[in-house]
Write a protein that holds these residues in place. Structure first.
Motif, PDB file in Angstrom:
ATOM      1  N   GLN A  76      61.015 115.378   7.057  1.00 60.16           N
ATOM      2  CA  GLN A  76      60.139 113.880   7.443  1.00 60.16           C
ATOM      3  C   GLN A  76      60.686 112.433   6.732  1.00 60.16           C
ATOM      4  O   GLN A  76      60.577 112.605   5.461  1.00 60.16           O
ATOM      5  N   ASP A  78      57.958 109.972   6.805  1.00 55.47           N
ATOM      6  CA  ASP A  78      56.810 109.380   6.971  1.00 55.47           C
ATOM      7  C   ASP A  78      55.495 108.641   5.784  1.00 55.47           C
ATOM      8  O   ASP A  78      56.421 109.524   4.536  1.00 55.47           O
ATOM      9  N   SER A  79      55.428 108.071   5.596  1.00 58.15           N
ATOM     10  CA  SER A  79      54.928 107.695   4.155  1.00 58.15           C
ATOM     11  C   SER A  79      54.695 108.911   3.307  1.00 58.15           C
ATOM     12  O   SER A  79      54.705 108.498   2.182  1.00 58.15           O
TER      13      SER A  79
END
Length: 153
Positions: A76, A78-79
């Motif tokens: 993934q 995401d941050s």
């Protein structure tokens, strides 16, 4: 952003070449008297242009003479996942540098290892245990042709 003049750049180049220069030797090298030289170095430090000083170690002598470049892709993007991976790599002493990348991989990790056995151990015991890892590809460096700590434009 602070504008650096030619004298600042001469100071920075001299310190990149030899960070152990005494103020007197640095002043001589860049054509200043000691007091203004010291003031400029302190200002460069306070402004964050000089962020620290370090020793360059001979990894071969320390028994970790192989440099391995590991390309890492994550499941993934995401941050939180990116930050967790960066923190995990930053905590490992054999990891010399970590770069968040644009392109084919997500991270580029530079590792000091003791041969193929050392990199295998790093991969199995450290890297592969980090959550969110999808793929990695390792490349052994044959020889370092150029190594500098910083660039002064």
């Amino acid at each position: 952003m602070r504008i650096l003049d030619d004298t600042d750049k001469r100071i920075l180049r001299a310190l990149v070449k030899d960070g152990r220069l005494s103020n007197a030797d640095l002043a001589k090298t860049v054509g200043l008297s000691p007091s203004p030289c010291w003031q400029r170095v302190k200002r460069l430090e306070q402004d964050g242009v000089i962020s620290g000083y370090t020793a360059i170690l001979d990894h071969e002598v320390l028994g970790v003479g192989e440099t391995v470049m590991v390309e890492v892709s994550l499941e993934q993007h995401d941050s939180e996942v990116l930050e967790n991976f960066g923190r995990a790599m930053s905590a490992l002493p054999e990891v010399l540098e970590v770069y968040l990348m644009a392109g084919d991989c997500d991270f580029f990790v530079k590792v000091a290892a003791n041969g193929t056995k050392g990199i295998e151990e790093f991969l199995r015991e450290r890297l592969f245990k980090v959550a969110g890892l999808r793929h990695s590809r390792s490349n052994f460096s044959l020889r370092c042709l150029k190594r500098v700590g910083s660039y002064v434009p």
